[in-house]
Design a protein around this motif. Structure first.
Motif, mmCIF file in Angstrom:
data_model
loop_
_atom_site.group_PDB
_atom_site.id
_atom_site.type_symbol
_atom_site.label_atom_id
_atom_site.label_comp_id
_atom_site.label_asym_id
_atom_site.label_seq_id
_atom_site.Cartn_x
_atom_site.Cartn_y
_atom_site.Cartn_z
ATOM 1 N N ALA A 22 -6.367 -5.099 -4.200
ATOM 2 C CA ALA A 22 -5.152 -4.638 -4.876
ATOM 3 C C ALA A 22 -5.420 -3.374 -5.700
ATOM 4 O O ALA A 22 -4.616 -2.440 -5.706
ATOM 5 C CB ALA A 22 -4.602 -5.750 -5.768
ATOM 6 N N SER A 23 -6.566 -3.337 -6.369
ATOM 7 C CA SER A 23 -6.923 -2.169 -7.176
ATOM 8 C C SER A 23 -7.112 -0.939 -6.303
ATOM 9 O O SER A 23 -6.670 0.165 -6.654
ATOM 10 C CB SER A 23 -8.211 -2.444 -7.970
ATOM 11 N N TYR A 38 -3.855 0.392 -5.266
ATOM 12 C CA TYR A 38 -3.178 1.032 -6.401
ATOM 13 C C TYR A 38 -3.690 2.455 -6.622
ATOM 14 O O TYR A 38 -2.899 3.399 -6.723
ATOM 15 C CB TYR A 38 -3.389 0.185 -7.654
ATOM 16 N N SER A 60 0.061 -8.490 -4.645
ATOM 17 C CA SER A 60 -0.863 -9.145 -3.712
ATOM 18 C C SER A 60 -0.476 -10.619 -3.604
ATOM 19 O O SER A 60 -0.606 -11.382 -4.566
ATOM 20 C CB SER A 60 -2.305 -9.002 -4.211
ATOM 21 N N LEU A 116 -0.560 -4.128 -11.338
ATOM 22 C CA LEU A 116 -1.044 -5.129 -10.391
ATOM 23 C C LEU A 116 -0.400 -6.483 -10.665
ATOM 24 O O LEU A 116 -0.369 -6.947 -11.799
ATOM 25 C CB LEU A 116 -2.574 -5.254 -10.489
#
Length: 290
Positions: free
Chosen positions: A93-94, A97, A115, A149
């Motif tokens: 997810a990071s 991003y 996510s 997130l």
């Protein structure tokens, strides 16, 4: 009518990775979206996020897409739980991003990344409920959130149809994922009555798959069986203890050889490198060299 199991890699990606209307319906049902934030249209993105530095890890998810606002959605079906999975979810997810911006672009252009992780095992036995939503919140004032997130984990074995009675589509999609499999001969009327679920059932019909695809489908379950055996073995426990003091130092030479044999078998069966790393604790370069 004979159906396949929607939780298998092949079928899950066929349903949600090839039919935008179905993944939109799933995301709107399961994500913590506020009123008027519902997803209306998506475009699929490559499931593999390539790092800008070749020495960094690749990120691979089952389904990755983006809506008109620029919000990204990562969807994964995880058949087996491992302690590393949370970190992997955060990592993926990071990466999604930070990869939104090119050099020199302004931070205000960043859009949230959601996510959604459907897990086929119970990994939070002490927590009530099957739905776990993580966000960056103020420790003392949890209503204060840093947008960016949003991580959602769903423990499928904990789900019962009466848990979220007020969210009809959430119940129907989770029933679809937990009730339909190779042994299904009768599909409940309430599932067939919903157009999106009915379409997903059609996609799941065994007759829609080629002989080669059915072979890959069976091979997937063989891999899952191998993983379960590994996870329940004493080697797994010893390896986790070794990780606490350093992966390489914590393994005896014989254990390393054993893990290499397991990794080679998994690789031969078609399992992806990232999952083999998570299961065996071996370095990615070691596995690629097998």
């Amino acid at each position: 009518m004979k159906y396949l199991n929607p939780r298998a890699d092949l079928t899950f990606k066929r349903i949600f990775g090839e039919h935008p209307d179905l993944v939109i319906s799933l995301l709107n049902a399961l994500l913590p979206l506020k009123e008027k934030e519902e997803i209306e249209e998506i475009e699929y993105l490559p499931s593999e996020i390539v790092p800008d530095n070749p020495l960094r890890k690749y990120s691979i998810v089952d389904v990755r897409c983006r809506d008109k606002q620029g919000r990204q959605f990562l969807v994964e079906m995880q058949m087996l739980w491992s302690p590393e999975f949370r970190q992997r979810v955060l990592f993926n997810a990071s990466k999604a991003y930070v990869h939104q911006l090119e050099a020199g672009q302004k931070y205000e252009l960043l859009q949230p990344v959601y996510s959604l992780n459907l897990v086929n095992e119970v990994f939070e036995p002490e927590l009530p409920g099957y739905y776990h939503h993580y966000a960056m919140v103020h420790v003392e004032h949890t209503e204060r959130i840093i947008e960016g997130l949003q991580l959602i984990f769903v423990e499928l074995p904990k789900f019962t149809p009466h848990t979220y009675a007020e969210k009809r589509m959430q119940v129907l999609w989770l029933r679809f994922l937990t009730e339909i499999d190779e042994h299904t001969r009768y599909v409940p009327e309430e599932l067939q009555a919903e157009p999106e679920i009915k379409k997903a059932l059609t996609v799941l019909e065994e007759s829609a798959f080629t002989d080669e695809e059915l072979y890959q489908y069976e091979k997937f379950w063989d891999i899952i069986s191998v993983e379960k055996t590994l996870y329940s073995s004493g080697e797994r426990k010893g390896r986790e203890e070794g990780i606490e003091v350093g992966r390489a130092e914590g393994m005896k030479e014989g254990e390393v050889k054993g893990m290499k044999k397991v990794a080679a078998n998994m690789k031969q069966r078609g399992m992806n490198i990232e999952d083999i790393v998570a299961c065996t604790g071996l370095d990615e370069d070691v596995i690629r060299a097998l």
